[in-house]
Design a protein around this motif. Sequence first.
Motif, PDB file in Angstrom:
ATOM      1  N   VAL A  27      10.793   0.362  -3.420  1.00 55.26           N
ATOM      2  CA  VAL A  27      11.007   1.744  -2.981  1.00 55.26           C
ATOM      3  C   VAL A  27       9.985   2.643  -3.682  1.00 55.26           C
ATOM      4  CG1 VAL A  27      12.633   3.676  -2.983  1.00 55.26           C
ATOM      5  CG2 VAL A  27      13.444   1.345  -2.548  1.00 55.26           C
ATOM      6  N   ILE A  28       9.346   3.512  -2.912  1.00 55.97           N
ATOM      7  CA  ILE A  28       8.313   4.404  -3.438  1.00 55.97           C
ATOM      8  C   ILE A  28       8.746   5.848  -3.211  1.00 55.97           C
ATOM      9  CG2 ILE A  28       5.901   5.114  -3.250  1.00 55.97           C
ATOM     10  CD1 ILE A  28       5.236   2.292  -2.326  1.00 55.97           C
ATOM     11  N   ALA A  29       8.779   6.608  -4.288  1.00 56.97           N
ATOM     12  CA  ALA A  29       9.216   8.009  -4.219  1.00 56.97           C
ATOM     13  C   ALA A  29       8.370   8.813  -3.242  1.00 56.97           C
ATOM     14  CB  ALA A  29       9.171   8.642  -5.601  1.00 56.97           C
ATOM     15  N   GLU A  30       7.053   8.604  -3.259  1.00 54.14           N
ATOM     16  CA  GLU A  30       6.139   9.366  -2.393  1.00 54.14           C
ATOM     17  C   GLU A  30       6.383   9.101  -0.903  1.00 54.14           C
ATOM     18  OE1 GLU A  30       4.545   9.228  -6.385  1.00 54.14           O
ATOM     19  OE2 GLU A  30       5.108   7.591  -5.065  1.00 54.14           O
ATOM     20  N   LEU A  31       7.124   8.069  -0.601  1.00 53.40           N
ATOM     21  CA  LEU A  31       7.456   7.771   0.798  1.00 53.40           C
ATOM     22  C   LEU A  31       8.872   8.230   1.140  1.00 53.40           C
ATOM     23  CD1 LEU A  31       5.914   4.193   1.116  1.00 53.40           C
ATOM     24  CD2 LEU A  31       4.983   6.348   1.975  1.00 53.40           C
ATOM     25  N   GLY A  32       9.385   9.156   0.345  1.00 52.96           N
ATOM     26  CA  GLY A  32      10.733   9.661   0.594  1.00 52.96           C
ATOM     27  C   GLY A  32      11.803   8.673   0.185  1.00 52.96           C
ATOM     28  N   GLU A  33      11.551   7.967  -0.911  1.00 53.68           N
ATOM     29  CA  GLU A  33      12.499   6.957  -1.416  1.00 53.68           C
ATOM     30  C   GLU A  33      12.732   5.840  -0.396  1.00 53.68           C
ATOM     31  OE1 GLU A  33      13.405   6.883  -4.548  1.00 53.68           O
ATOM     32  OE2 GLU A  33      12.484   8.812  -4.974  1.00 53.68           O
ATOM     33  N   ARG A  34      11.666   5.496   0.304  1.00 51.82           N
ATOM     34  CA  ARG A  34      11.721   4.391   1.266  1.00 51.82           C
ATOM     35  C   ARG A  34      10.776   3.298   0.819  1.00 51.82           C
ATOM     36  NH1 ARG A  34      10.002   7.113   6.690  1.00 51.82           N
ATOM     37  NH2 ARG A  34       8.560   8.064   5.238  1.00 51.82           N
ATOM     38  N   THR A  35      10.943   2.142   1.416  1.00 55.96           N
ATOM     39  CA  THR A  35      10.001   1.055   1.175  1.00 55.96           C
ATOM     40  C   THR A  35       8.789   1.239   2.085  1.00 55.96           C
ATOM     41  OG1 THR A  35      10.900  -0.422   2.872  1.00 55.96           O
ATOM     42  CG2 THR A  35      11.913  -0.543   0.670  1.00 55.96           C
ATOM     43  N   VAL A  36       7.751   0.492   1.801  1.00 58.54           N
ATOM     44  CA  VAL A  36       6.561   0.501   2.651  1.00 58.54           C
ATOM     45  C   VAL A  36       6.944   0.132   4.077  1.00 58.54           C
ATOM     46  CG1 VAL A  36       4.407  -0.745   3.103  1.00 58.54           C
ATOM     47  CG2 VAL A  36       4.920   0.051   0.793  1.00 58.54           C
ATOM     48  N   ALA A  39       8.801   2.893   5.853  1.00 58.52           N
ATOM     49  CA  ALA A  39       7.893   3.990   6.191  1.00 58.52           C
ATOM     50  C   ALA A  39       7.052   3.640   7.421  1.00 58.52           C
ATOM     51  CB  ALA A  39       7.006   4.334   5.006  1.00 58.52           C
ATOM     52  N   LEU A  40       6.499   2.442   7.424  1.00 54.78           N
ATOM     53  CA  LEU A  40       5.687   2.022   8.574  1.00 54.78           C
ATOM     54  C   LEU A  40       6.541   1.934   9.838  1.00 54.78           C
ATOM     55  CD1 LEU A  40       3.505  -0.751   6.919  1.00 54.78           C
ATOM     56  CD2 LEU A  40       2.733   1.511   7.653  1.00 54.78           C
ATOM     57  N   ASP A  41       7.730   1.362   9.718  1.00 52.55           N
ATOM     58  CA  ASP A  41       8.619   1.224  10.883  1.00 52.55           C
ATOM     59  C   ASP A  41       9.034   2.573  11.452  1.00 52.55           C
ATOM     60  OD1 ASP A  41       8.479  -1.529  10.614  1.00 52.55           O
ATOM     61  OD2 ASP A  41      10.496  -1.738   9.744  1.00 52.55           O
ATOM     62  N   SER A  42       9.097   3.599  10.599  1.00 54.46           N
ATOM     63  CA  SER A  42       9.503   4.925  11.079  1.00 54.46           C
ATOM     64  C   SER A  42       8.334   5.736  11.633  1.00 54.46           C
ATOM     65  CB  SER A  42      10.200   5.708   9.964  1.00 54.46           C
ATOM     66  OG  SER A  42       9.261   6.111   8.989  1.00 54.46           O
ATOM     67  N   GLY A  43       7.131   5.143  11.595  1.00 60.48           N
ATOM     68  CA  GLY A  43       5.973   5.817  12.183  1.00 60.48           C
ATOM     69  C   GLY A  43       5.081   6.556  11.209  1.00 60.48           C
ATOM     70  N   THR A  44       5.330   6.434   9.921  1.00 58.83           N
ATOM     71  CA  THR A  44       4.449   7.059   8.939  1.00 58.83           C
ATOM     72  C   THR A  44       3.068   6.410   9.071  1.00 58.83           C
ATOM     73  OG1 THR A  44       6.314   7.375   7.451  1.00 58.83           O
ATOM     74  CG2 THR A  44       4.112   7.559   6.486  1.00 58.83           C
ATOM     75  N   PRO A  45       2.009   7.204   9.170  1.00 68.88           N
ATOM     76  CA  PRO A  45       0.670   6.632   9.320  1.00 68.88           C
ATOM     77  C   PRO A  45       0.315   5.676   8.172  1.00 68.88           C
ATOM     78  CG  PRO A  45       0.626   8.989   9.718  1.00 68.88           C
ATOM     79  CD  PRO A  45       1.985   8.675   9.171  1.00 68.88           C
ATOM     80  N   ALA A  46      -0.347   4.586   8.513  1.00 68.93           N
ATOM     81  CA  ALA A  46      -0.720   3.577   7.520  1.00 68.93           C
ATOM     82  C   ALA A  46      -1.550   4.176   6.387  1.00 68.93           C
ATOM     83  CB  ALA A  46      -1.477   2.437   8.199  1.00 68.93           C
ATOM     84  N   LYS A  47      -2.403   5.135   6.701  1.00 72.62           N
ATOM     85  CA  LYS A  47      -3.228   5.761   5.667  1.00 72.62           C
ATOM     86  C   LYS A  47      -2.358   6.482   4.638  1.00 72.62           C
ATOM     87  CE  LYS A  47      -7.335   8.593   5.091  1.00 72.62           C
ATOM     88  NZ  LYS A  47      -8.410   9.301   5.780  1.00 72.62           N
ATOM     89  N   GLU A  48      -1.337   7.164   5.100  1.00 72.86           N
ATOM     90  CA  GLU A  48      -0.416   7.866   4.206  1.00 72.86           C
ATOM     91  C   GLU A  48       0.373   6.865   3.353  1.00 72.86           C
ATOM     92  OE1 GLU A  48       3.480  10.699   4.723  1.00 72.86           O
ATOM     93  OE2 GLU A  48       1.849  10.922   6.167  1.00 72.86           O
ATOM     94  N   LEU A  55      -1.085   4.835  -5.351  1.00 71.84           N
ATOM     95  CA  LEU A  55      -0.533   5.532  -6.518  1.00 71.84           C
ATOM     96  C   LEU A  55       0.456   4.645  -7.273  1.00 71.84           C
ATOM     97  CD1 LEU A  55       0.166   9.116  -5.153  1.00 71.84           C
ATOM     98  CD2 LEU A  55      -1.336   8.517  -7.049  1.00 71.84           C
ATOM     99  N   SER A  56       1.321   4.008  -6.549  1.00 73.14           N
ATOM    100  CA  SER A  56       2.360   3.184  -7.158  1.00 73.14           C
ATOM    101  C   SER A  56       1.782   2.022  -7.948  1.00 73.14           C
ATOM    102  CB  SER A  56       3.301   2.646  -6.072  1.00 73.14           C
ATOM    103  OG  SER A  56       4.325   1.882  -6.623  1.00 73.14           O
TER     104      SER A  56
END
Length: 64
Positions: A27-36, A39-48, A55-56
């Motif tokens: 779990v990564i705080a910068e991803l809103g307390e989500r896992t990678v 985050a990817l499954d929810s549509g967060t851009p891969a670059k983000e 950072l992690s």
Amino acid sequence: MRLTEFWRRMDHHLGATYARTWARDHVIAELGERTVQQALDSGTPAKEVWRAVWLSLGLPASER
């Protein structure tokens, strides 16, 4: 950044097998307390997502 590039970087830094496990479990705080993977499954851009991973892991600026 394409997902193929994202996973290439993950594999490079964590190893091909561990990268998938880490992405699913860490779990990564910068991803809103989500896992990678979440985050990817929810549509967060891969670059983000990569920036949060970078950072992690405390990777050098050249890997950003």
